[in-house]
Scaffold this motif. Sequence first.
Motif, mmCIF file in Angstrom:
data_model
loop_
_atom_site.group_PDB
_atom_site.id
_atom_site.type_symbol
_atom_site.label_atom_id
_atom_site.label_comp_id
_atom_site.label_asym_id
_atom_site.label_seq_id
_atom_site.Cartn_x
_atom_site.Cartn_y
_atom_site.Cartn_z
ATOM 1 N N ALA A 9 27.925 53.098 -57.018
ATOM 2 C CA ALA A 9 28.263 54.351 -57.714
ATOM 3 C C ALA A 9 27.559 54.439 -59.064
ATOM 4 N N ASP A 36 32.496 61.931 -60.443
ATOM 5 C CA ASP A 36 31.626 61.844 -59.274
ATOM 6 C C ASP A 36 30.185 61.974 -59.766
ATOM 7 N N SER A 37 29.409 60.900 -59.593
ATOM 8 C CA SER A 37 28.054 60.876 -60.162
ATOM 9 C C SER A 37 26.998 61.416 -59.199
ATOM 10 N N SER A 38 27.423 61.920 -58.028
ATOM 11 C CA SER A 38 26.446 62.364 -57.011
ATOM 12 C C SER A 38 25.411 63.328 -57.589
ATOM 13 N N THR A 43 32.581 57.412 -58.800
ATOM 14 C CA THR A 43 32.207 57.374 -57.392
ATOM 15 C C THR A 43 30.989 58.261 -57.136
ATOM 16 N N ALA A 44 30.499 58.226 -55.905
ATOM 17 C CA ALA A 44 29.407 59.095 -55.450
ATOM 18 C C ALA A 44 29.461 59.043 -53.932
ATOM 19 N N SER A 45 28.881 60.042 -53.273
ATOM 20 C CA SER A 45 28.923 60.058 -51.802
ATOM 21 C C SER A 45 28.181 58.836 -51.253
#
Length: 220
Positions: A15, A202-204, A147-149
């Motif tokens: 992430a 969310d870092s996506s 998090t991230a996908s």
Amino acid sequence: MKKGYNIAIDGPAGAGKSTIAKQIAKKMNFIYVDTGAMYRAMALHLIRKGIRPADEEQIAKACAEADISIEYRDGEQVVLLSGENVNPFLRTEEVGNMASYSSAVPAVREKLVELQQRLAAKADVVMDGRDIGTVVLPDADVKVYLTASSATRAKRRYLELEEKGEAADLAVIEQDIIDRDYRDMHREHSPLRQAADAVLVDSSDLTIDQVVERITALCR
Ligand code: DC
């Protein structure tokens, strides 16, 4: 004794926790504590002893005699295994996989959590891992769940390997990430989960700078 200022960053593998935590530590003049590296050093110890990932009894036994400590050299965290700097050996897939199994063993967690709590008690730290906000530092001043996908995380890992000139298969990497997430989130002891009082990031679709800015804003 004055308690240090503690920032807890938890989240799944890939992430961007360590990249972000390092930058925050630099910006705020805090110590960065990489708890994953401690689980990896323990895993290396077990691999060197020839212990299998499924052998919980032997893992608990070998863990009791493992001598793991942390030092800071030029601002970098150095993990010492019986006095040896093992940093160069920690970032392999073999060690990561063993760490994913051995970190589920309670004796391993007890020993390393105590070491982590001792570090945080005496200094301003930004600590990253899986259970920092929930178990290690439940009273942390700021808690983030980063998090991230899985697709984004697989892509990042793929580019990292490509840069190092290592062959990689994107689909295999993503499946590996999904499997590791599952193990980390479903183990009986200290599973990875967002603390009730943690802020979800969310870092996506964010750059590193944007994530660092968001977290330092939380500290202000
Ligand atoms: O973040 P990492 O990939 O270096 O972590 C290696 C393994 O250690 C990973 O499978 C999860 C585990 N770990 C843990 O259980 N608790 C932590 N606080 C940090 C890592």
